[in-house]
Design a protein around this motif. Structure first.
Motif, PDB file in Angstrom:
ATOM      1  N   ASP A   1       0.823  -1.209   0.000  1.00 59.61           N
ATOM      2  CA  ASP A   1       0.000   0.000   0.000  1.00 59.61           C
ATOM      3  C   ASP A   1       0.856   1.256   0.000  1.00 59.61           C
ATOM      4  O   ASP A   1       0.523   2.260  -0.643  1.00 59.61           O
TER       5      ASP A   1
ATOM      6  N   ALA B   1       0.725   4.232  -2.774  1.00 60.33           N
ATOM      7  CA  ALA B   1       0.435   5.597  -2.341  1.00 60.33           C
ATOM      8  C   ALA B   1       1.558   6.552  -2.727  1.00 60.33           C
ATOM      9  O   ALA B   1       1.314   7.703  -3.125  1.00 60.33           O
TER      10      ALA B   1
ATOM     11  N   SER C   1       1.172   9.725  -5.301  1.00 56.19           N
ATOM     12  CA  SER C   1       1.478  11.081  -4.836  1.00 56.19           C
ATOM     13  C   SER C   1       2.518  11.742  -5.713  1.00 56.19           C
ATOM     14  O   SER C   1       2.357  12.891  -6.151  1.00 56.19           O
TER      15      SER C   1
ATOM     16  N   SER D   1      -2.664  11.566  -6.877  1.00 57.70           N
ATOM     17  CA  SER D   1      -3.299  11.712  -5.566  1.00 57.70           C
ATOM     18  C   SER D   1      -2.741  12.960  -4.893  1.00 57.70           C
ATOM     19  O   SER D   1      -1.574  13.313  -5.092  1.00 57.70           O
TER      20      SER D   1
END
Length: 294
Positions: free
Chosen positions: A173, A177, A181, A186
């Motif tokens: 994860d 992420a 980013s 994101s």
């Protein structure tokens, strides 16, 4: 060797070359005397330039030779000695950290190793992230999950491979992420990168470390990257190192292009590479300049 007339980069390259040709790992004191630097200064400078200590560099070089021999089908005992290890026990003590498994297991396609992985959708297609108990071992892009799972199986055909759902594996994860980013998919802050478990030659590590220093929105030619690592005549070898990268987007080999400015190849598809570079250029362009361009 007197370090004063030469730049620190040249001095470190001489030290690196000395390690490359050493059968046994030179002591830090011996290398410092050769370089004309204090041991602590050499240790810090070498790690800053190559991403590892002199001792780690020597060990990574030998493990790179070991991995290649094992994948070529050499017997474990022969591969261990050909790579410069004095005994089988010494290589087994450290190989699970650098290979994610013992040499015999790696040669057997990962037999006995456990790999957890997950997939997710991205603007570039499906993304697969996989990890051993030691760290992230693969980050790949593809058209669908079946293609990605087939690639993972080809690399580790005998490993125990377990798919886990998103949100159930901290390392996987975190990689997803972080990629989201850093690439602007994101708005969430990028988490710290988990440990990596990818075996490579010392030269490959040098190239990959240099790749991570290319800012998003910029590119380098293979020749420019070769010069940046102190090996200006090694453009072809740099290209091979980029081609052997197993960590898509984490190690940004997509930022390396041909000398004529064309994108060149990319393991995960040239069209994806063009799209990704265009996205990074847009994000790196100040809003005011983007409005003028529009």
């Amino acid at each position: 060797m007197n370090a004063q007339p030469a730049s620190i980069a040249e001095t470190l390259e001489h030290v690196r070359a000395r390690i490359e040709h050493a059968d046994e790992a030179p002591t830090l004191d011996a290398l410092a005397q050769f370089a004309g630097l204090s041991p602590s200064h050499l240790q810090r400078a070498f790690r800053r330039r190559y991403g590892m200590s002199p001792a780690e560099y020597h060990r990574a070089r030998r493990f790179g030779q070991l991995k290649a021999a094992l994948r070529d089908g050499a017997a474990v005992a022969d591969a261990v000695y050909e790579a410069g290890f004095g005994s089988g026990s010494r290589v087994y003590e450290n190989s699970d950290r650098l290979l994610g498994m013992t040499p015999a297991s790696y040669r057997a396609g990962g037999a006995g190793a456990s790999i957890r992985y997950t997939t997710t959708a991205t603007p570039l297609g499906r993304l697969l992230v996989a990890a051993t108990a030691r760290g992230i071992c693969a980050v790949t892009l593809g058209a669908n999950d079946a293609e990605l799972e087939a690639r993972l199986a080809a690399e580790f055909p005998q490993a125990a491979r377990e798919r886990v759902d998103a949100g159930r594996e901290e390392w996987l994860d975190a990689v997803i992420a972080r990629i989201a980013s850093e690439l602007g998919w994101s708005d969430a802050a990028a988490p710290a990168l988990p440990p990596l478990d990818v075996a490579a030659t010392a030269f490959q590590w040098r190239v990959w470390n240099a790749l991570t220093r290319i800012p998003a929105g910029e590119t380098r030619s293979y020749g420019e990257l070769a010069a940046a690592i102190g090996a200006p005549k090694a453009a072809r070898a740099v290209g091979n190192a980029c081609g052997n990268n197993r960590l898509a987007l984490i190690v940004p080999c997509h930022r390396v292009i041909r000398e004529d400015g064309t994108p060149g190849g990319w393991r995960w598809g040239v069209e994806r590479k063009r799209t990704l570079l265009a996205q990074e250029r847009r994000r790196a362009t100040p809003p005011e300049a983007r409005r003028k361009q529009g």
